[in-house]
Design a protein around this motif. Structure first.
Motif, PDB file in Angstrom:
ATOM      1  N   TRP A 193      64.954  14.535 -49.864  1.00 16.53           N
ATOM      2  CA  TRP A 193      64.229  15.758 -50.183  1.00 16.53           C
ATOM      3  C   TRP A 193      62.727  15.519 -50.134  1.00 16.53           C
ATOM      4  CZ3 TRP A 193      66.077  20.140 -49.368  1.00 16.53           C
ATOM      5  CH2 TRP A 193      65.463  21.288 -49.859  1.00 16.53           C
ATOM      6  N   LEU A 202      60.160  17.563 -47.931  1.00 13.09           N
ATOM      7  CA  LEU A 202      58.964  18.229 -48.473  1.00 13.09           C
ATOM      8  C   LEU A 202      57.719  17.784 -47.727  1.00 13.09           C
ATOM      9  CD1 LEU A 202      59.410  18.270 -52.337  1.00 13.09           C
ATOM     10  CD2 LEU A 202      59.848  20.037 -50.674  1.00 13.09           C
ATOM     11  N   VAL A 239      52.591  32.794 -54.515  1.00 11.89           N
ATOM     12  CA  VAL A 239      53.195  32.316 -53.268  1.00 11.89           C
ATOM     13  C   VAL A 239      53.589  30.849 -53.414  1.00 11.89           C
ATOM     14  CG1 VAL A 239      52.783  31.878 -50.834  1.00 11.89           C
ATOM     15  CG2 VAL A 239      51.947  33.962 -51.875  1.00 11.89           C
ATOM     16  N   LEU A 240      52.670  30.091 -53.964  1.00 12.57           N
ATOM     17  CA  LEU A 240      52.948  28.675 -54.211  1.00 12.57           C
ATOM     18  C   LEU A 240      54.194  28.521 -55.089  1.00 12.57           C
ATOM     19  CD1 LEU A 240      51.444  26.030 -53.564  1.00 12.57           C
ATOM     20  CD2 LEU A 240      50.525  26.115 -55.857  1.00 12.57           C
ATOM     21  N   PHE A 276      57.598  19.558 -44.472  1.00 14.81           N
ATOM     22  CA  PHE A 276      57.265  20.955 -44.727  1.00 14.81           C
ATOM     23  C   PHE A 276      55.775  21.117 -45.023  1.00 14.81           C
ATOM     24  CE2 PHE A 276      56.839  24.584 -47.589  1.00 14.81           C
ATOM     25  CZ  PHE A 276      57.460  25.568 -46.843  1.00 14.81           C
ATOM     26  N   TYR A 283      51.220  19.799 -60.284  1.00 14.70           N
ATOM     27  CA  TYR A 283      51.409  21.206 -59.993  1.00 14.70           C
ATOM     28  C   TYR A 283      50.422  22.063 -60.793  1.00 14.70           C
ATOM     29  CZ  TYR A 283      53.349  25.809 -60.058  1.00 14.70           C
ATOM     30  OH  TYR A 283      53.481  27.160 -59.966  1.00 14.70           O
ATOM     31  N   TYR A 288      47.966  34.240 -54.881  1.00 11.39           N
ATOM     32  CA  TYR A 288      48.153  32.994 -54.138  1.00 11.39           C
ATOM     33  C   TYR A 288      49.002  31.987 -54.904  1.00 11.39           C
ATOM     34  CZ  TYR A 288      45.281  34.256 -50.180  1.00 11.39           C
ATOM     35  OH  TYR A 288      44.811  34.860 -49.051  1.00 11.39           O
ATOM     36  N   THR A 289      48.781  31.896 -56.204  1.00 10.80           N
ATOM     37  CA  THR A 289      49.639  30.959 -56.943  1.00 10.80           C
ATOM     38  C   THR A 289      51.073  31.446 -56.963  1.00 10.80           C
ATOM     39  OG1 THR A 289      48.934  32.034 -58.968  1.00 10.80           O
ATOM     40  CG2 THR A 289      47.916  29.931 -58.476  1.00 10.80           C
ATOM     41  N   LEU A 338      50.094  19.988 -51.817  1.00  7.57           N
ATOM     42  CA  LEU A 338      50.905  19.815 -53.019  1.00  7.57           C
ATOM     43  C   LEU A 338      52.273  19.245 -52.664  1.00  7.57           C
ATOM     44  CD1 LEU A 338      51.544  20.432 -56.082  1.00  7.57           C
ATOM     45  CD2 LEU A 338      52.684  22.446 -55.191  1.00  7.57           C
ATOM     46  N   LEU A 339      52.904  19.854 -51.680  1.00  9.96           N
ATOM     47  CA  LEU A 339      54.253  19.415 -51.356  1.00  9.96           C
ATOM     48  C   LEU A 339      54.241  18.029 -50.733  1.00  9.96           C
ATOM     49  CD1 LEU A 339      55.746  22.755 -50.159  1.00  9.96           C
ATOM     50  CD2 LEU A 339      55.957  21.608 -52.343  1.00  9.96           C
ATOM     51  N   ILE A 390      49.167  24.530 -50.419  1.00  8.16           N
ATOM     52  CA  ILE A 390      50.613  24.374 -50.530  1.00  8.16           C
ATOM     53  C   ILE A 390      51.031  23.078 -49.864  1.00  8.16           C
ATOM     54  CG2 ILE A 390      52.856  25.250 -49.796  1.00  8.16           C
ATOM     55  CD1 ILE A 390      51.750  27.992 -49.728  1.00  8.16           C
ATOM     56  N   PHE A 437      57.494  29.083 -53.220  1.00 11.82           N
ATOM     57  CA  PHE A 437      57.979  27.908 -52.496  1.00 11.82           C
ATOM     58  C   PHE A 437      58.497  26.851 -53.452  1.00 11.82           C
ATOM     59  CE2 PHE A 437      55.216  29.532 -49.031  1.00 11.82           C
ATOM     60  CZ  PHE A 437      56.229  29.673 -48.105  1.00 11.82           C
ATOM     61  N   MET A 438      57.782  26.724 -54.563  1.00 11.70           N
ATOM     62  CA  MET A 438      58.184  25.732 -55.567  1.00 11.70           C
ATOM     63  C   MET A 438      59.594  26.031 -56.086  1.00 11.70           C
ATOM     64  SD  MET A 438      56.406  23.278 -56.711  1.00 11.70           S
ATOM     65  CE  MET A 438      57.395  22.022 -57.451  1.00 11.70           C
ATOM     66  N   LEU A 442      62.163  25.404 -53.214  1.00 11.37           N
ATOM     67  CA  LEU A 442      62.311  23.984 -52.887  1.00 11.37           C
ATOM     68  C   LEU A 442      62.806  23.181 -54.082  1.00 11.37           C
ATOM     69  CD1 LEU A 442      59.112  23.561 -50.732  1.00 11.37           C
ATOM     70  CD2 LEU A 442      61.478  23.693 -49.959  1.00 11.37           C
ATOM     71  N   MET A 486      44.691  28.541 -48.495  1.00  9.80           N
ATOM     72  CA  MET A 486      45.884  28.524 -49.320  1.00  9.80           C
ATOM     73  C   MET A 486      46.990  27.659 -48.718  1.00  9.80           C
ATOM     74  SD  MET A 486      47.373  29.433 -51.852  1.00  9.80           S
ATOM     75  CE  MET A 486      49.028  28.931 -52.220  1.00  9.80           C
ATOM     76  N   ALA A 518      66.845  24.430 -54.475  1.00 10.16           N
ATOM     77  CA  ALA A 518      67.757  24.277 -53.346  1.00 10.16           C
ATOM     78  C   ALA A 518      68.571  22.978 -53.404  1.00 10.16           C
ATOM     79  CB  ALA A 518      66.993  24.390 -52.031  1.00 10.16           C
ATOM     80  N   LEU A 550      60.823  17.981 -60.240  1.00  8.59           N
ATOM     81  CA  LEU A 550      60.619  19.070 -59.291  1.00  8.59           C
ATOM     82  C   LEU A 550      61.337  20.331 -59.764  1.00  8.59           C
ATOM     83  CD1 LEU A 550      59.244  19.386 -56.500  1.00  8.59           C
ATOM     84  CD2 LEU A 550      61.510  19.133 -55.501  1.00  8.59           C
TER      85      LEU A 550
END
Lengths: 645, 55
Positions: B36, B40, A185-186, B43, A18, A182-183, B9-10, B6, A189-190, A193, B2, A196, A425
């Protein structure tokens, strides 16, 4: 027993990956950073959904995640008001009414807007206080996170602090605001996800929402079993948002009355934060056009509305789990410090079985926390039967601590439900939230410093490249300053409280200045400046003369005598904001009427509502228009409130 | 660009968790890592797909 989470290779791999990615983004965006406008404002080229998620993420620091779960445990579903009352309406207002002035006036920052609308004084006041505040805010959150990581993972305090800062520094330095956005936004999601599955698993474990509700009803009637509160409440106090609030401040765990919640939090504090704080407004200003800028806060409001599921629900679940004592789960106890251990351990070692009660009291005093007497007695008995090691006694004392450390709630759930892999995670998500908050602070700080302090007062009329270099230097300086602040925070807790308090004073009245400035052309710069000063003074005075129940006069207020007592600190805070707002509002009004205008209607075009030509929505599609989106959001928000009434 | 980052990475973290899970079955006897991780992965691929279509 202290919580200790052990990470395995896979967890570190996720974490490492990450970090690599966010730094990678910084480097990838480096080639787009040609002018200072690219660096500080992303060249205003970013689509709305990206700025929208970044808008949310910048606000979503680690403190928010940790703190909201803690409040979820302490106050239950009422915590949602911080979202549904304290954020959504303000975000909609920003998108529909205020963004056109920020974006349309070609100001590059919020203080610069103030300069265009009023004069230099108020810009100077606002930019200085904002710059200092962001540095301290990020320092405080860094300190909190590094402490948490140290307690739970045994990570080295300094190491985690410096590594996180280094990652943020690298990508902000390379890619400026664009890479921060931009990070973010990443990171958004991180965070979603990563948390959750934890929420899902823990909710499943407790038996679903209905089961949780009935368990929490039992908790509400008897919160003392978990040391949550000494009072008792109606069964629905933890599971409904409005009923306990309507019943008055003594009937809900927050100790808040309806007026201060709706006006203090919902209007003054939330509009003051969301509509005037450059940290979040900066994201919207980076959008590619006016439509995108106005949609930014509206898009952000959608996930914001749903976030309570992710951040507040875990706290409530934790309380439920602890109440049913599922698999021996309990709310994490407050940690005992090393120096307290050195005092407390000999007390246990020397104690005889007979005087367990007195020893327990003595240990409790040495530790400075409430302890469970039977547990201490058992510990003494075990020790006199067969001498225990130092470490065993320590963990025994820690296990006997009754007071809860609510900030550890979310991590205790992560530890309970996550196998290695998912654990990595979830922790990455926590670090991501931390980094996004920090990057937000740093980018806002360097912009305000460079444009509103450096360019305005120290070195005007230099080349663009000069300001760009300055921006890079100040990014490094800003991060170093926040690191310094986090060390200050870890050593002088009181100093930090005072600083936060002072900024509370400065921020509380700010929205009054903006709302008058934007919607009333008659507001003069004298009125705005002195009104703001008076509002700040009023909040300081209010704080000095009021007190929350259970606090001694001093740093928590009341040092000039106590005129009014509030049922909780939160209520005191909300009332403070209300008073400051009103003082600032009316003083600005009166002084404006008494002084001459210095700016003509022509000067104020594009800055004031009545003098700006009505904005024609450029979107052809009716469903993309801000006003329509705003109405939909508000309706959905009201529905949510009714469901959890 | 971008989007694909993402996605990548996922997807990679999905792969990681998927490969590693067989032995760690904890939390409510559900192999969360596997499920999961797969989620991911899907996704991430979706994000990649969207990014490709745009550029």
């Amino acid at each position: 027993m202290p919580i200790n989470i052990h990470l395995q290779g896979i967890d570190y791999a996720i974490l490492f990956l990450y970090c690599l990615f966010v730094i990678g983004i910084g480097f990838a965006l480096k080639r787009y950073m040609k002018t200072s406008a690219d660096f500080f404002m992303s060249g205003q080229s970013i689509p709305a959904w990206v700025t929208g998620l970044a808008f949310l993420s910048a606000n979503l620091g680690a403190l928010e995640l940790v703190g909201m779960a803690a409040s979820g445990a302490k106050y239950g579903i009422m915590t949602c008001h911080f979202y549904w009352v304290g954020a959504i309406p303000a975000m909609v207002f920003l998108g529909i009414f205020m963004m056109p002035f920020y974006y349309g006036s070609k100001a590059r920052s919020v203080p610069e807007y103030l300069k265009l609308r009023f004069d230099e004084r108020i810009r100077c006041f606002n930019s200085l206080s904002f710059a200092v505040m962001t540095v301290f805010a990020s320092g405080i959150s860094m300190n909190a996170l590094a402490k948490l990581l140290h307690q739970l993972l045994g990570w080295n305090y300094d190491l985690s602090l410096w590594i996180c800062s280094a990652v943020v520094l690298l990508y902000v330095l390379k890619g400026g605001l664009t890479s921060a956005i931009y990070t973010e936004v990443l990171q958004f999601f991180m965070i979603v996800l990563g948390f959750a599955p934890v929420v899902y698993l823990s909710l499943k474990d407790i038996g679903g929402w209905t089961q949780l509700k009935s368990t929490l009803a039992k908790v509400a009637v008897d919160p003392a079993t978990l040391d949550l509160s000494t009072k008792t409440f109606a069964p629905d106090a933890w599971t409904s948002a409005w009923t306990p609030l309507l019943a008055g401040s003594s009937a809900n765990p927050m100790g808040i009355d309806l007026f201060s919640m709706v006006f203090g939090l919902g209007f003054v504090l939330s509009f003051g934060y969301w509509c005037t704080n450059f940290l979040v407004v900066q994201r919207a200003m980076a959008a590619r056009n006016m439509g995108a800028a106005r949609r930014t806060p509206l898009i952000a409001a959608v996930p914001k509305m749903l976030f309570p599921v992710l951040v507040i629900l875990p706290g409530m679940i934790a309380v439920g789990l602890a109440f049913t004592n599922k698999d021996g789960y309990r709310l994490p106890p407050r940690p005992v410090s090393n120096s307290a251990y050195t005092k407390a351990v000999p007390l246990v070692q020397e104690a005889k079985k007979a005087n367990a009660a007195t020893v327990s009291a003595a240990v409790s005093e040495a530790v400075g926390l409430k302890l469970s007497e039977p547990k201490i007695a058992a510990l003494i008995a075990a020790n006199s039967a067969k001498p225990l090691t130092d470490a065993e006694i320590r963990s025994g004392i820690q296990g006997a601590v009754l007071e809860n450390d609510y900030d550890g709630v979310i991590l205790s759930l992560v530890q309970k439900y996550c196998p290695p892999g998912l654990l990595g995670l979830a922790l990455t998500a926590l670090l991501a939230s931390f980094m996004s908050g920090m990057a937000g602070n740093v980018t806002a700080f360097n912009t305000v410093w460079t444009y509103d302090i450096y360019q305005a007062y120290i070195a005007p009329n230099k080349s663009d490249a000069h300001y760009m270099t300055m921006g890079r230097i100040i990014t490094v300086v800003g991060i170093l300053l926040s690191i310094a602040c986090s060390y200050v925070a870890s050593n002088y807790n009181n100093a930090m409280d005072i600083i936060q308090l002072v900024f509370g004073f400065v921020n509380a009245p700010l929205f009054a200045t903006f709302v008058l400035g934007m919607f009333w052309a008659r507001t003069t710069s004298h009125g705005a400046f002195f009104g703001l000063l008076a509002g700040t003074g009023a909040s300081a005075l209010f704080h000095a003369t009021t007190l929350a129940v259970g606090n001694a006069p001093g740093i928590k207020g009341g040092y000039l005598g106590v005129l009014a007592v509030f049922p909780s600190e939160m209520a005191q805070n909300f009332w403070l904001a209300t008073v400051a707002f009103c003082v600032c509002f009316f003083l600005t009004l009166f002084i404006s009427l008494a002084t001459k205008r210095t700016k003509s209607d022509e000067d104020l075009k594009g800055l004031v509502y009545s003098l700006t030509p009505k904005l024609v929505d450029e979107e052809k599609e009716w469903y993309l228009r801000p006003a329509f989106l705003g109405v939909v959001l508000l309706v959905v928000c009201v529905i949510m409130n009714i469901i959890f009434w | 660009m971008m989007f694909s980052l993402i996605g990548a990475l996922l997807a990679v973290s999905g792969f990681f968790t998927r490969d590693d899970t067989a032995m760690y079955q904890r939390s409510l006897n559900i192999n969360v890592n596997l499920w999961w991780g797969l989620f991911l992965l899907v996704f991430g691929l979706l994000m990649l797909f969207l990014a490709r279509r745009k550029s």
